[in-house]
Motif scaffolding. Structure first.
Motif, PDB file in Angstrom:
ATOM      1  N   ILE A 276      31.843  18.826 -23.876  1.00  0.00           N
ATOM      2  CA  ILE A 276      33.013  19.439 -24.497  1.00  0.00           C
ATOM      3  C   ILE A 276      32.603  20.677 -25.281  1.00  0.00           C
ATOM      4  O   ILE A 276      33.296  21.688 -25.283  1.00  0.00           O
ATOM      5  N   ALA A 277      31.463  20.602 -25.947  1.00  0.00           N
ATOM      6  CA  ALA A 277      30.955  21.731 -26.735  1.00  0.00           C
ATOM      7  C   ALA A 277      29.444  21.623 -26.809  1.00  0.00           C
ATOM      8  O   ALA A 277      28.888  20.529 -26.796  1.00  0.00           O
ATOM      9  N   MET A 278      28.782  22.775 -26.846  1.00  0.00           N
ATOM     10  CA  MET A 278      27.328  22.780 -26.977  1.00  0.00           C
ATOM     11  C   MET A 278      26.930  23.988 -27.815  1.00  0.00           C
ATOM     12  O   MET A 278      27.435  25.085 -27.605  1.00  0.00           O
ATOM     13  N   ASP A 279      26.033  23.747 -28.753  1.00  0.00           N
ATOM     14  CA  ASP A 279      25.567  24.816 -29.636  1.00  0.00           C
ATOM     15  C   ASP A 279      24.055  24.855 -29.645  1.00  0.00           C
ATOM     16  O   ASP A 279      23.392  23.818 -29.703  1.00  0.00           O
ATOM     17  N   ARG A 280      23.531  26.067 -29.580  1.00  0.00           N
ATOM     18  CA  ARG A 280      22.106  26.284 -29.812  1.00  0.00           C
ATOM     19  C   ARG A 280      21.991  26.560 -31.302  1.00  0.00           C
ATOM     20  O   ARG A 280      22.588  27.510 -31.812  1.00  0.00           O
ATOM     21  N   LEU A 281      21.250  25.717 -31.989  1.00  0.00           N
ATOM     22  CA  LEU A 281      21.148  25.817 -33.438  1.00  0.00           C
ATOM     23  C   LEU A 281      20.081  26.818 -33.837  1.00  0.00           C
ATOM     24  O   LEU A 281      19.086  26.987 -33.124  1.00  0.00           O
ATOM     25  N   PRO A 282      20.253  27.478 -34.959  1.00  0.00           N
ATOM     26  CA  PRO A 282      19.306  28.513 -35.371  1.00  0.00           C
ATOM     27  C   PRO A 282      17.990  27.980 -35.931  1.00  0.00           C
ATOM     28  O   PRO A 282      17.172  28.753 -36.396  1.00  0.00           O
ATOM     29  N   ASP A 283      17.767  26.686 -35.860  1.00  0.00           N
ATOM     30  CA  ASP A 283      16.551  26.089 -36.400  1.00  0.00           C
ATOM     31  C   ASP A 283      15.376  26.311 -35.456  1.00  0.00           C
ATOM     32  O   ASP A 283      15.501  26.132 -34.253  1.00  0.00           O
ATOM     33  N   VAL A 284      14.224  26.661 -36.005  1.00  0.00           N
ATOM     34  CA  VAL A 284      13.013  26.810 -35.188  1.00  0.00           C
ATOM     35  C   VAL A 284      12.219  25.503 -35.146  1.00  0.00           C
ATOM     36  O   VAL A 284      11.201  25.423 -34.489  1.00  0.00           O
ATOM     37  N   SER A 285      12.709  24.507 -35.876  1.00  0.00           N
ATOM     38  CA  SER A 285      12.118  23.180 -35.845  1.00  0.00           C
ATOM     39  C   SER A 285      13.270  22.179 -35.847  1.00  0.00           C
ATOM     40  O   SER A 285      14.436  22.564 -35.903  1.00  0.00           O
ATOM     41  N   VAL A 286      12.954  20.904 -35.788  1.00  0.00           N
ATOM     42  CA  VAL A 286      13.990  19.890 -35.797  1.00  0.00           C
ATOM     43  C   VAL A 286      14.769  20.006 -37.111  1.00  0.00           C
ATOM     44  O   VAL A 286      14.172  19.981 -38.190  1.00  0.00           O
ATOM     45  N   PRO A 287      16.100  20.158 -37.038  1.00  0.00           N
ATOM     46  CA  PRO A 287      16.877  20.267 -38.278  1.00  0.00           C
ATOM     47  C   PRO A 287      16.695  19.041 -39.162  1.00  0.00           C
ATOM     48  O   PRO A 287      16.796  17.904 -38.685  1.00  0.00           O
ATOM     49  N   GLY A 288      16.404  19.244 -40.429  1.00  0.00           N
ATOM     50  CA  GLY A 288      16.178  18.146 -41.355  1.00  0.00           C
ATOM     51  C   GLY A 288      17.366  17.214 -41.485  1.00  0.00           C
ATOM     52  O   GLY A 288      17.215  16.013 -41.662  1.00  0.00           O
ATOM     53  N   TRP A 289      18.572  17.742 -41.372  1.00  0.00           N
ATOM     54  CA  TRP A 289      19.762  16.913 -41.519  1.00  0.00           C
ATOM     55  C   TRP A 289      19.957  15.955 -40.354  1.00  0.00           C
ATOM     56  O   TRP A 289      20.821  15.084 -40.408  1.00  0.00           O
ATOM     57  N   TRP A 290      19.173  16.087 -39.276  1.00  0.00           N
ATOM     58  CA  TRP A 290      19.232  15.111 -38.188  1.00  0.00           C
ATOM     59  C   TRP A 290      18.559  13.804 -38.593  1.00  0.00           C
ATOM     60  O   TRP A 290      18.745  12.785 -37.956  1.00  0.00           O
ATOM     61  N   ASN A 291      17.731  13.855 -39.637  1.00  0.00           N
ATOM     62  CA  ASN A 291      17.008  12.672 -40.126  1.00  0.00           C
ATOM     63  C   ASN A 291      16.109  12.045 -39.071  1.00  0.00           C
ATOM     64  O   ASN A 291      15.950  10.833 -39.011  1.00  0.00           O
ATOM     65  N   TRP A 292      15.540  12.875 -38.223  1.00  0.00           N
ATOM     66  CA  TRP A 292      14.605  12.380 -37.212  1.00  0.00           C
ATOM     67  C   TRP A 292      13.236  12.201 -37.834  1.00  0.00           C
ATOM     68  O   TRP A 292      12.792  12.991 -38.650  1.00  0.00           O
ATOM     69  N   VAL A 293      12.550  11.146 -37.410  1.00  0.00           N
ATOM     70  CA  VAL A 293      11.194  10.901 -37.857  1.00  0.00           C
ATOM     71  C   VAL A 293      10.249  11.549 -36.854  1.00  0.00           C
ATOM     72  O   VAL A 293      10.374  11.330 -35.639  1.00  0.00           O
TER      73      VAL A 293
END
Length: 162
Positions: free
Chosen positions: A135-152
């Protein structure tokens, strides 16, 4: 139980005097607010990871863990939340409007790196006629994994081949 007029949300309905756990379960299973075919922005308690559940105001980490434990067998109705260990009726009233037991839309997040350059993408996928559609897709401006994703972070890598 005296209803005392119309309610516009589960919070208003479940906070009325005389609403027992059994009545709350029946109300959660039978009441609806609005006539929309789809409700946007609700969290599916059958698929949400614990980290997502913890973002709901008034939902403790212990209750989030109890909900995740029930995901294995699945909740068939919203009213079954009334039986989640540690979930008091007043907290249930505060969180019920944020939840659903099923959904047809999901957020897919991916991050990849090649040659020292990284890219993060986020897509909203909805099932239409049984098939997934972006439905929608965005390329995020982060050069690393966005911190707000809370990925380990982990050291595993997956090689893509063509």
């Amino acid at each position: 139980l005296t209803l005392g007029g119309a309610a516009a949300s589960f919070a208003q309905l479940l906070n009325r005097p005389g609403v027992s756990q059994t009545v709350a379960q029946q109300l959660l299973d039978g009441a609806t607010f609005g006539t929309e075919e789809r409700y946007e922005g609700k969290i599916n308690v059958n698929t949400a990871p614990e980290a997502v559940l913890k973002t709901i105001p008034n939902l403790t980490p212990e209750i989030a863990a109890s909900i995740v434990q029930q995901q294995g067998s699945g909740l068939q109705t919203l009213g079954e939340l009334a039986n989640v260990a540690g979930l008091a009726p007043n907290v249930l009233a505060q969180i019920a409007d944020n939840l659903t037991i099923g959904s047809d839309s999901f957020i897919v997040r991916a991050w990849g790196e090649s040659g020292g350059e990284g890219v993060a993408i986020e897509a909203t996928v909805r099932f239409v006629d049984g098939l997934p559609r972006i439905i929608a897709m965005d390329r995020l401006p982060d050069v690393s994994v966005p911190g707000w994703w809370n990925w380990v972070a982990n050291d595993e890598t997956t090689e893509a081949t063509q």
